[in-house]
Design an enzyme around this catalytic site. Sequence first.
Site, PDB file in Angstrom:
ATOM      1  N   HIS A  99      46.626  33.740  41.525  1.00  0.00           N
ATOM      2  CA  HIS A  99      45.871  34.683  41.019  1.00  0.00           C
ATOM      3  C   HIS A  99      45.416  36.059  41.475  1.00  0.00           C
ATOM      4  CE1 HIS A  99      41.823  36.333  38.992  1.00  0.00           C
ATOM      5  NE2 HIS A  99      42.496  36.065  37.943  1.00  0.00           N
ATOM      6  N   GLU A 102      48.615  37.995  41.233  1.00  0.00           N
ATOM      7  CA  GLU A 102      48.809  38.609  39.783  1.00  0.00           C
ATOM      8  C   GLU A 102      47.769  39.765  39.837  1.00  0.00           C
ATOM      9  OE1 GLU A 102      46.300  38.257  36.014  1.00  0.00           O
ATOM     10  OE2 GLU A 102      46.891  36.230  36.577  1.00  0.00           O
ATOM     11  N   HIS A 103      46.857  39.991  40.223  1.00  0.00           N
ATOM     12  CA  HIS A 103      46.093  41.254  40.345  1.00  0.00           C
ATOM     13  C   HIS A 103      46.848  42.441  40.923  1.00  0.00           C
ATOM     14  CE1 HIS A 103      42.025  40.162  38.218  1.00  0.00           C
ATOM     15  NE2 HIS A 103      42.642  39.244  38.219  1.00  0.00           N
ATOM     16  N   GLU A 173      40.139  44.836  45.021  1.00  0.00           N
ATOM     17  CA  GLU A 173      40.172  43.630  44.086  1.00  0.00           C
ATOM     18  C   GLU A 173      39.376  42.565  44.227  1.00  0.00           C
ATOM     19  OE1 GLU A 173      42.247  43.560  40.533  1.00  0.00           O
ATOM     20  OE2 GLU A 173      42.054  45.301  42.001  1.00  0.00           O
ATOM     21  N   GLU A 180      34.870  38.885  37.789  1.00  0.00           N
ATOM     22  CA  GLU A 180      35.521  38.100  36.604  1.00  0.00           C
ATOM     23  C   GLU A 180      35.134  36.616  37.013  1.00  0.00           C
ATOM     24  OE1 GLU A 180      40.270  36.501  35.740  1.00  0.00           O
ATOM     25  OE2 GLU A 180      39.843  38.188  37.216  1.00  0.00           O
TER      26      GLU A 180
END
Length: 500
Positions: A99, A102-103, A173, A180
């Site tokens: 994940h 992905e960012h 991030e 998130e």
Amino acid sequence: MAAAAAFRSKRKLLPYLHRFLHSAASPSPNRFLRHASPVPRAADHSPFFRLPAARVSTLPTGLRVVTQAYPAATRMASVGVWVDAGSRFELPGTNGTAHFLEHMAFKGTARRPTAHALEVEIEDMGARLNAYTSREQTTFFADVQGRHVPAALDVLSDILQNPCFPQQAIQRERGVILREMEEVQGMMEEVIFDHLHTAAFRDHPLGDTILGPKENIQSISKKDLKAYISTHYTCPRMVVSAAGAVDHDEVVDKVKELFTGFSTDPTTANQLVEANPAIFTGSEVRIEDAEMPLAHLAIAFKGSSWTDPRSIPLMVAQSILGSWNRSIGVGNCSGSSLARGISNGGLAESLMAFNTNYRDTGLFGIYTTAPPDALHDLSRLIMEEFRRLAFRVSETEVARARNQLKSSLLLHIDGSTSVSENNGRQMLTYGRVMPALELFARIDAVDCAAIMETAKEFIVDKDVAVAAVGPLSNLPELSWFRSQTSSDDEFSARIFSLGA
């Protein structure tokens, strides 16, 4: 005192509800058959699929390209890269890397040194660039005008082959992902399904969350990201899928030109799964929170893999159980007997049957939200309905379920984005794109016997995984849920003769 009296009253109501819902007094199911026959038959659905078939090419590197022309007046197209790699393939201690990657893919490359430069290029095309990570797959895709498909492929190939991973962006991030995570904690459906995976697949990566724990998010490094790409982003495990205003040969030529920097390691996802198969553990995660107004509950059995022939009957069984929400206000008219029982008894606020597939296993069950004093009766009704699938299913409700399932599938392939996603996912899971006519024929072949046989194999005398959050004092113990799957013939005869 009043609450106790209401609870006892609801307990007494349940047997009555069962007799009502499975008797002649229940609303006639024939209203669902106005446009369909209860007799299983291979209907002609070809008028709905007058579209060009999907075309597939495999490059010498092992990378596959699938396209499907999807006529539209807008001349829009969708193109993406589907990777056979998700959170279940992460190494111990690195959960969250897929994940995180992905960012970071959108944070710049050698040719596009900043995230801003990438955003400007995408916006100048009037395009949309997005990505998502699941437990078994990662996807990067773009929605563009047909004339910009080559440019979109150039962007996708660049961010996956030449990411910079600047340290400053990695640090920034971390905060984005932690925020998130906080947002996800407020989405109870997401929370429950994460807990359900933990209960179903303990001590296995499939039971881990996709985002990963906080400590991993704070420690994942550039080295971890590069190692994940070099190990899992290999040509045999990647599919480029395009749909809409696209030309197959042009897309193939462009992919040959651009996608040249990936490893050709022949190791497949299936080989990795076989080396570390997921074992269904049948346990529970129970988090008491008396301050919550509703309890959130998920009950699941081990389901089927993507390629298991029984996955189709389970899809129909999911449709039989159905979904319902009190805000819709049609529970007592629903074709789902479970929804009618819950609505008439005031036992829950919502319910959703689910059937999740993975490479070697799956989860089949029900997620529901309910007032705390109704949890015991609700659990009884749900478990009784699960057992009913194995012993008494009518052709009428199977026909209705097939029709609903096919309509749902049609809605999920409406538009170039959906078609591209569907084709990319099927190439990874099936190794081919299953024509819709074939899928519908498989669904039409499911009858009562298939449903009951499949339910016996997946439900009767099988372990159960339970995840629950909220005020849970009235929720039965895990051992009780397991006891309700018993194959005791006398019990079955007593329960399922009530509506005969």
